[in-house]
Design a protein around this motif. Sequence first.
Motif, short mmCIF file in Angstrom:
data_model
loop_
_atom_site.label_atom_id
_atom_site.label_comp_id
_atom_site.label_asym_id
_atom_site.label_seq_id
_atom_site.Cartn_x
_atom_site.Cartn_y
_atom_site.Cartn_z
N GLU A 159 0.82 -1.22 0.00
CA GLU A 159 0.00 0.00 0.00
C GLU A 159 0.85 1.27 0.00
OE1 GLU A 159 -0.43 -2.58 1.82
OE2 GLU A 159 -2.53 -3.13 2.11
N ASP A 160 2.12 1.15 0.40
CA ASP A 160 2.97 2.34 0.46
C ASP A 160 3.20 2.96 -0.92
OD1 ASP A 160 3.22 2.09 3.20
OD2 ASP A 160 5.02 0.85 3.07
N VAL A 161 3.04 2.17 -1.98
CA VAL A 161 3.25 2.75 -3.33
C VAL A 161 2.17 3.77 -3.66
CG1 VAL A 161 4.39 0.68 -4.16
CG2 VAL A 161 1.96 1.00 -4.62
N PHE A 162 1.06 3.76 -2.90
CA PHE A 162 0.00 4.74 -3.15
C PHE A 162 0.41 6.14 -2.70
CE2 PHE A 162 -2.99 0.95 -2.71
CZ PHE A 162 -3.00 0.73 -4.07
N GLU A 163 1.60 6.25 -2.09
CA GLU A 163 2.12 7.59 -1.79
C GLU A 163 2.47 8.32 -3.08
OE1 GLU A 163 5.75 9.59 0.83
OE2 GLU A 163 5.12 7.53 1.25
N LEU A 164 2.75 7.58 -4.13
CA LEU A 164 2.93 8.21 -5.44
C LEU A 164 1.59 8.79 -5.88
CD1 LEU A 164 5.01 5.43 -7.23
CD2 LEU A 164 5.85 7.71 -6.64
N PRO A 165 1.52 10.07 -6.25
CA PRO A 165 0.23 10.66 -6.63
C PRO A 165 -0.47 9.93 -7.75
CG PRO A 165 1.87 12.38 -6.28
CD PRO A 165 2.61 11.07 -6.21
N CYS A 166 0.29 9.44 -8.73
CA CYS A 166 -0.35 8.73 -9.85
C CYS A 166 -0.99 7.43 -9.37
CB CYS A 166 0.65 8.46 -10.97
SG CYS A 166 2.14 7.59 -10.45
N MET A 167 -0.31 6.73 -8.47
CA MET A 167 -0.86 5.49 -7.94
C MET A 167 -2.07 5.77 -7.05
SD MET A 167 0.73 2.79 -9.10
CE MET A 167 0.66 3.67 -10.64
N ALA A 168 -2.03 6.90 -6.34
CA ALA A 168 -3.19 7.29 -5.52
C ALA A 168 -4.39 7.58 -6.41
CB ALA A 168 -2.84 8.51 -4.68
#
Length: 508
Positions: free
Chosen positions: A377-386
Amino acid sequence: MKSRNARDDEDVAYRIAALPTEYRESHINQLFTRGYNRYIVDGEGQPTALVNDIERFGKAALKEQVRSDAAEEPFVDEPGTLAVLATLSAVCVKAHPKFEHTSPRNIQVLYDIRELYVNNLASLISSYGEWSLQQDIAEVLYSKQPSEDGPHPGRVCTGITELAEFGDGLYLEIPMASASRNCLVRAAAESANDGGETREILTRVKNNHLYVPVGDFDSKYRDYAKEAFKKLLVVQEGGLSEDQLTWLTTNESAITEQIDRFVETGHHERIWRNWEPGERLIRVLRRALRDARDDVVQQGEFHTAKELYRAVDAYDAQDDWESSVTDWISSPSGLAKSLTDHESHSAVTIDRDDRVNTYCIGRSGTSSEQIEVTHIEDVFELPCMANMEARLHEKKPVRKDLYNFARMVMWLPQYRESSLDEIVTDLKDLFSRWPWYDEHETEYQVRYEFSNTIGGDTPLPMNCDNDDLQRYCIGQDQCPYSIWGSLPFPDKMYEQVDRGSTDTTEQF
């Protein structure tokens, strides 16, 4: 009644050339046949003339002024010939030995050829003078998508007209019932930060119809034509036998020699995509650091200009362009100045905290803000992934969303030694948060992605310049992150990037 055929019907040829995505492969091959027939005189083929024209088109595409002029005056005067020359030029470029391990997406020459094709096609359509052709194109550009309760069964564009009350210029007339979101046209942005919601709406409304400025049609068609060229290229490549491809690449020389000259003279930005200013210097430094002893200097570590200069001075340049770079770096102070001049390069970091400046030569993107990934879930810190995560709560994913996510996970350090079952379990747990989740379908898709390789290499995750990720991008100039620069991917992945083995499943 005999059906109309692009081989001998100009109107059909224009429609297939303009809207190839709407036609079958057999129809597109009829367009190519029309183009090839131009090189048959009195029943005899004229292969030399064909190769000469392919070379002329391919070399012209490398000139910015020619590409620009083609938008006003067609460089090639016939749609079938244009389709043949543009696609065969692209085939010659892709066959160049320099691009053997390069994704077409990273070959600038292909973009130049496509631009000449698109501009040439736009000016051909403009000069053809058949408004019904523009209406047919508008059917594709402005029709409703299935997600918009469409497509509508009626005619999307019912006319192209002038309306005095709306001022000068032509408008596409589109019934309200047929209108899609693409019909909402706003004035051009005045700055990169102009979000668009407050810009003037240029689409007009009258008598239950929308009137879209023809200028918007031109802009949207140019975007569509990029996909059109891709379709033509795929069909052309699929139709060439090995013998034909060998004949073509054996007899063509001018395009190949021009690319060779760009390589020999160090004009890499003319053939590679997204070439950063200072890239030649950085490439030489990376190679010099690679060849130097680890206890002296290392990539990714801070060193003084004097230490870096020693590595460059000891480096045995492999090519003429490398020699020109190393010859040009004549002193530590000269190297320091060059690095300062190219401080904006994503691989250069300068530490000015101490009395003597130190310099770090890293990978592209290492200046990006770093993200610590303990859980997926930490990759959702990337705005595109969010943004993607938010969208997946509303709609089912396209396949590329899932495979990119799976590829990201494949490269994360905590999963490099994990079993496939462990990874699948964690991904299923993550995907279950979205309403479209189906356990068996997700498991099949994830296992399929993990079984996929490209030439034996593990596929790379998409980086920020990928068109599919651009749908979720907040703007690279506004984002402190980059995918390849911010996530803790291992050096092995970047070595694969350096070999030019970028995502070859991505088609140009």
